[in-house]
Structure formats: structure tokens, C-alpha cells
Design a protein around this motif. Structure first.
Motif, PDB file in Angstrom:
ATOM      1  N   ALA A  28       0.829  -1.208   0.000  1.00  0.00           N
ATOM      2  CA  ALA A  28       0.000   0.000   0.000  1.00  0.00           C
ATOM      3  C   ALA A  28       0.861   1.255   0.000  1.00  0.00           C
ATOM      4  O   ALA A  28       0.554   2.234  -0.699  1.00  0.00           O
ATOM      5  CB  ALA A  28      -0.928  -0.007   1.214  1.00  0.00           C
ATOM      6  N   ILE A  29       1.963   1.232   0.769  1.00  0.00           N
ATOM      7  CA  ILE A  29       2.842   2.403   0.818  1.00  0.00           C
ATOM      8  C   ILE A  29       3.504   2.639  -0.531  1.00  0.00           C
ATOM      9  O   ILE A  29       3.523   3.764  -1.055  1.00  0.00           O
ATOM     10  CB  ILE A  29       3.910   2.216   1.917  1.00  0.00           C
ATOM     11  CG1 ILE A  29       3.249   2.163   3.291  1.00  0.00           C
ATOM     12  CG2 ILE A  29       4.931   3.345   1.869  1.00  0.00           C
ATOM     13  CD1 ILE A  29       4.216   1.856   4.425  1.00  0.00           C
ATOM     14  N   PHE A  32       0.977   3.862  -3.034  1.00  0.00           N
ATOM     15  CA  PHE A  32       0.603   5.265  -2.811  1.00  0.00           C
ATOM     16  C   PHE A  32       1.641   6.207  -3.408  1.00  0.00           C
ATOM     17  O   PHE A  32       1.298   7.170  -4.107  1.00  0.00           O
ATOM     18  CB  PHE A  32       0.455   5.529  -1.315  1.00  0.00           C
ATOM     19  CG  PHE A  32       0.166   6.960  -0.975  1.00  0.00           C
ATOM     20  CD1 PHE A  32      -1.092   7.497  -1.180  1.00  0.00           C
ATOM     21  CD2 PHE A  32       1.165   7.780  -0.466  1.00  0.00           C
ATOM     22  CE1 PHE A  32      -1.366   8.822  -0.880  1.00  0.00           C
ATOM     23  CE2 PHE A  32       0.907   9.108  -0.151  1.00  0.00           C
ATOM     24  CZ  PHE A  32      -0.355   9.625  -0.364  1.00  0.00           C
ATOM     25  N   ASN A  36       0.002   7.574  -6.639  1.00  0.00           N
ATOM     26  CA  ASN A  36      -0.718   8.739  -6.132  1.00  0.00           C
ATOM     27  C   ASN A  36       0.154   9.986  -6.035  1.00  0.00           C
ATOM     28  O   ASN A  36      -0.207  11.029  -6.594  1.00  0.00           O
ATOM     29  CB  ASN A  36      -1.325   8.429  -4.757  1.00  0.00           C
ATOM     30  CG  ASN A  36      -2.424   7.400  -4.832  1.00  0.00           C
ATOM     31  OD1 ASN A  36      -2.167   6.214  -4.768  1.00  0.00           O
ATOM     32  ND2 ASN A  36      -3.658   7.830  -4.958  1.00  0.00           N
ATOM     33  N   ILE A  37       1.264   9.879  -5.337  1.00  0.00           N
ATOM     34  CA  ILE A  37       2.114  11.050  -5.153  1.00  0.00           C
ATOM     35  C   ILE A  37       2.618  11.578  -6.488  1.00  0.00           C
ATOM     36  O   ILE A  37       2.602  12.797  -6.745  1.00  0.00           O
ATOM     37  CB  ILE A  37       3.298  10.718  -4.226  1.00  0.00           C
ATOM     38  CG1 ILE A  37       2.808  10.442  -2.813  1.00  0.00           C
ATOM     39  CG2 ILE A  37       4.318  11.861  -4.213  1.00  0.00           C
ATOM     40  CD1 ILE A  37       2.170  11.640  -2.140  1.00  0.00           C
TER      41      ILE A  37
END
Length: 309
Positions: A28-29, A32, A36-37
Motif C-alpha cells: 500500500a505504501i 501510494f 498517487n504522489i
């Protein structure tokens, strides 16, 4: 006098547990930061450019933001329509959902059937449900107008009269409240029965128990649903798009009466391919949602966290 803060030393078992936890959440990290970032930072950069995918981005500074705020009429209409849903539609839906949850929390025969009936619409695909409502709101042979004619009232242009388009969407939105009703219902069943029984012995009626005990006790849940729904309603899209879509790919209703902010952003980005301009719209929406969320938290003095006592 100086104060030094020392990091507490973890035991070997604690370090092992920490590493195992990080290992499990690492997908998940990583996802992300990768998915996402990166796009978030890129969209901020594009918001200061003129970019249409086919050609390299060209730096225009704050021109996108200036044109949006000063000259874009549809942008202002989108904000106005979205605020209408947030300030009028959302309170109506939350009050309706709370009333339904209170009714479904009573002890009556066949209660499980009623609860299922109210929850089923929330698991139905939104597009499919909206198409059904499109037929219900039909101005010529829709069920709703036929019912009004039966009662002696004139037919209403639910989707053709600009004055009725947003009220129609609000009316339809009550159909999708099953998840919020379920959350309210779960919180109502967590209210201590001893408090309600004591209030009843002291002579409190049903309304007094509701407003002085039940609602304060579930106020954290009410606050949670307000936050979540405010964020969701600022991104109001699917129902309005399906309800007002035209064959040429446009949407927004008569005189843009259902042109919500997210719809205009979608048209700008994926129909007109003005990615830089759409990125500026997205960041303005982010700032609006952020400010609204901060205001809600600043005014949350009415929320009662009984676990702190």
C-alpha cells in the motif's frame, strides 16, 4: 535549561513486530507513492502550463487560475451548483437518513425486512439506478408525473425545467442513503440502554430522549458522516452525468442547471483535452474541500466524545 528528547529504545520483539507490520503494509505504501504522489505532483506542475497531451506542456504561470476565477462563466456555474448540493442537498439527505435509522431502530414486526429494503438500493450500481430514475422523471410518461396528474396537479418538467433539475437530483439522492443509514443504525444500537431507561423514569418523552441523549451520544458518528459526505458531494458526478447526458457526449442539463464542478473538470480534461486547465480546476477543488474540512473541524465543539469522561 534545555530539554532533550530521546527516542525510546525498542526491544528486539518490538522491532521485529514493527518490521513485520511494515512488510505487510509495504504494497500500500509503495502503491501510494508510485500511483498517487507522482500524479499529484505532476498535476500541480501541469496546472501552471498549457498542455493538451499531443504537444509538450508550455509554461503559462498563473494564467489558468486567473482565467478560471475572472472569466470562466461555466466554472462559476459549476461552483454554484455544487454548493447548492452541499449546502441544501446534503443536509436534507443526512436528516432523512437519520430519521430512517431512528425508525429502523424501533422494535416492530418484520424489522429485518424493512432494513433490507432500505439497504438494497445502496448496493445497486449507481448508473443502473439512475437510468431507472431517468424513466421515473420522464416528462411525458414518467411514473412521477402520472402520479401528480392522478392527484390533480400539473406535470413537472423534472429534467427540462432548470428550476427543478437540482431538486430532482436531491429527491433521487435519498434513494442511495443505505450506507449512511446503516452507519447511523449501528451507532444507535451502541447508545447505552441504561441512560434511555433512566431518562424515561424521570419523565422524558421520546423527543427529549432523542435530542438530549441519543443524538449527543452518536454525535461523533454524525460528524464522521458529515465530513465524508461533504467531501463526496463536492465531487458530485455520476448521477448528474447519467441523468443529463446527451448523445454528443455533453452533459449538464438545460442552461447548465446540472453542471457540477466535477462534471466540468471531466469535460475539460477528457473531452477538450485541456489538461493544464483541468489540473488548475482540480487544485482549486482540492483547496475548497480542504478549507471546508478545516472549518468543520474548527466548529466541531458540539461533538461529544463520551469515552473521554
Amino acid at each position: 535549561m534545555s530539554i532533550t528528547f530521546r527516542r525510546p529504545k525498542l526491544t528486539k520483539q518490538q522491532r521485529r513486530a514493527l518490521m513485520i507490520g511494515l512488510l505487510f503494509i509495504s504494497p500500500a505504501i509503495i502503491g501510494f507513492f508510485v500511483f498517487n504522489i507522482g500524479p499529484i505532483v505532476q498535476s500541480l506542475q501541469y496546472s501552471f502550463t498549457r498542455y493538451n497531451i499531443l504537444q509538450p506542456p508550455r509554461w503559462v504561470g498563473l494564467n489558468n487560475y486567473k482565467f478560471l476565477i475572472e472569466s470562466d462563466r461555466v466554472f462559476r456555474i459549476g461552483i454554484s451548483n455544487t454548493l447548492y448540493m452541499v449546502l441544501i442537498g446534503l443536509p436534507i439527505h443526512l436528516v432523512f437518513n437519520m430519521l430512517m435509522a431512528l425508525l429502523l431502530n424501533t422494535k416492530i414486526r418484520g424489522l429485518s425486512i424493512y432494513r433490507s429494503i432500505f439497504y438494497i438500493p445502496s448496493i445497486t450500481p449507481v448508473v443502473a439506478s439512475t437510468i431507472v430514475w431517468l424513466w421515473i422523471f420522464n416528462g411525458q410518461f414518467g411514473i412521477l408525473n402520472e402520479f401528480l396528474k392522478f392527484l390533480g396537479f400539473p406535470a413537472v418538467g423534472w429534467l427540462t425545467d432548470p428550476k427543478w433539475v437540482k431538486p430532482s437530483l436531491i429527491f433521487m439522492g435519498a434513494w442511495f442513503g443505505g450506507n449512511t443509514i446503516l452507519i447511523y443504525l449501528a451507532s444507535l444500537q451502541d447508545v447505552p440502554y441504561d441512560l434511555l431507561e433512566s431518562a424515561e423514569l424521570d419523565g422524558a418523552n421520546a423527543l427529549q430522549k432523542t435530542f438530549r441523549i441519543t443524538l449527543p451520544m452518536i454525535s461523533p458518528v454524525i460528524f464522521y458522516t458529515i465530513i465524508v459526505n461533504v467531501i463526496g458531494y463536492f465531487q458530485y458526478f455520476t448521477e448528474a452525468w447519467v441523468m443529463t447526458a446527451n448523445r454528443d457526449g455533453s452533459a449538464g442539463g438545460v442552461a447548465n442547471s446540472a453542471m457540477f464542478y466535477s462534471m466540468y473538470l471531466y469535460q475539460t480534461a477528457f473531452q477538450q483535452f485541456k489538461m493544464g486547465y483541468a489540473s488548475a480546476q482540480a487544485w482549486i477543488l482540492f483547496m475548497i474541500v480542504l478549507i471546508a474540512t478545516v472549518i468543520l473541524f474548527k466548529t466541531a465543539g458540539w461533538v461529544y466524545y463520551h469515552a473521554e469522561d
